[in-house]
Design a protein around this motif. Structure first.
Motif, mmCIF file in Angstrom:
data_model
loop_
_atom_site.group_PDB
_atom_site.id
_atom_site.type_symbol
_atom_site.label_atom_id
_atom_site.label_comp_id
_atom_site.label_asym_id
_atom_site.label_seq_id
_atom_site.Cartn_x
_atom_site.Cartn_y
_atom_site.Cartn_z
ATOM 1 N N THR A 217 -6.930 2.778 -3.305
ATOM 2 C CA THR A 217 -7.012 3.831 -2.303
ATOM 3 C C THR A 217 -8.015 4.872 -2.765
ATOM 4 O OG1 THR A 217 -5.226 5.065 -3.330
ATOM 5 C CG2 THR A 217 -4.623 3.497 -1.612
ATOM 6 N N SER B 180 -2.247 -6.125 -3.459
ATOM 7 C CA SER B 180 -2.661 -4.802 -3.924
ATOM 8 C C SER B 180 -3.994 -4.397 -3.330
ATOM 9 C CB SER B 180 -2.749 -4.789 -5.448
ATOM 10 O OG SER B 180 -3.762 -5.673 -5.870
ATOM 11 N N TYR C 133 7.396 -1.735 -4.678
ATOM 12 C CA TYR C 133 6.157 -1.056 -4.316
ATOM 13 C C TYR C 133 5.808 -0.147 -5.488
ATOM 14 C CZ TYR C 133 3.175 2.519 -2.250
ATOM 15 O OH TYR C 133 2.157 3.383 -2.004
ATOM 16 N N THR C 134 4.559 -0.209 -5.957
ATOM 17 C CA THR C 134 4.112 0.656 -7.051
ATOM 18 C C THR C 134 2.971 1.527 -6.566
ATOM 19 O OG1 THR C 134 4.715 -1.004 -8.692
ATOM 20 C CG2 THR C 134 3.217 0.730 -9.407
ATOM 21 N N TYR C 135 3.144 2.825 -6.697
ATOM 22 C CA TYR C 135 2.112 3.794 -6.325
ATOM 23 C C TYR C 135 1.419 4.283 -7.595
ATOM 24 C CZ TYR C 135 -0.244 7.910 -4.630
ATOM 25 O OH TYR C 135 -1.209 8.825 -4.336
ATOM 26 N N PHE D 41 -2.378 0.675 -5.675
ATOM 27 C CA PHE D 41 -0.983 0.471 -5.325
ATOM 28 C C PHE D 41 -0.779 -1.002 -5.050
ATOM 29 C CE2 PHE D 41 -2.587 1.046 -1.019
ATOM 30 C CZ PHE D 41 -1.837 0.157 -0.277
ATOM 31 N N GLY E 146 1.703 4.018 -12.947
ATOM 32 C CA GLY E 146 2.224 3.991 -11.586
ATOM 33 C C GLY E 146 3.721 4.234 -11.558
#
Length: 181
Positions: free
Chosen positions: A26, A23, A155-157, A171, A137
């Motif tokens: 951002t 992870s 995938y986790t945003y 993320f 997320g």
């Protein structure tokens, strides 16, 4: 600790989850590098029919970011100071729709609320932490269902910002194994 109950085409399973994730954060002005962490917990899944199921889990997860010099990232806030962020410990509750594409391959998508239980580095504003405890997320991924083990890659945003000043979201990529059927 494995439990599966079957009723006609419907089935409920409760199984342990163990894995790891990569992870980062951002946003902001820092140069964040990825962190590797552990994931573990318990997952329940209810299969409605051969093509669809819902699952929910309670997971402990280690996430965060680092940079080359000080193992944390600077996120500049409108208050005129830098918030220093690093590794986070989270309790995550992914709620997923599982679409069974073929017998062993499932597409997963859903919502993942999380509670930040610990953040190694942060600053304060007026005596309060400069990060949010509750974040959300959107996970999407694939699950390979084998005889007694599932392998998940998700995938986790991050939808919400970790910092109070709205400059960073998280993320992660998750690789997890579940046992039992």
């Amino acid at each position: 600790m494995l439990c599966c109950l079957g009723m006609q085409a419907q089935e409920f399973c409760l199984k342990p989850v163990l894995g790891g994730n990569v992870s980062t954060l951002t946003g902001g002005k820092g140069k964040g590098k990825t962190e590797v962490g552990v994931v573990g917990g318990l997952e329940g899944e209810y299969r409605f029919n051969p093509g669809f199921s819902l699952s929910a889990a309670v997971l402990y997860s280690q996430e965060g970011c680092s940079d080359d010099e000080s193992s944390d990232i600077e996120i500049y806030s409108p208050y005129g100071h830098a918030a220093r962020l690093g590794r986070m410990n989270l309790v995550k509750v992914p709620i997923l729709a599982n679409f069974h594409l073929v017998k062993a391959l499932h597409l997963q998508a859903g919502l993942e609320p999380a509670y930040v239980t610990k953040l190694e580095r942060s600053s304060t504003v007026n005596g309060k932490p400069d990060y949010k405890h509750f974040i959300v997320g959107v996970p999407i991924g694939l699950r390979l269902a084998l005889k007694r083990t599932d392998i998940c890659l998700r995938y986790t945003y991050g939808l919400t910002n970790v910092c109070q000043d709205n400059h960073s979201s998280t993320f992660s990529f998750l690789l997890a194994f579940t046992l039992g059927k």
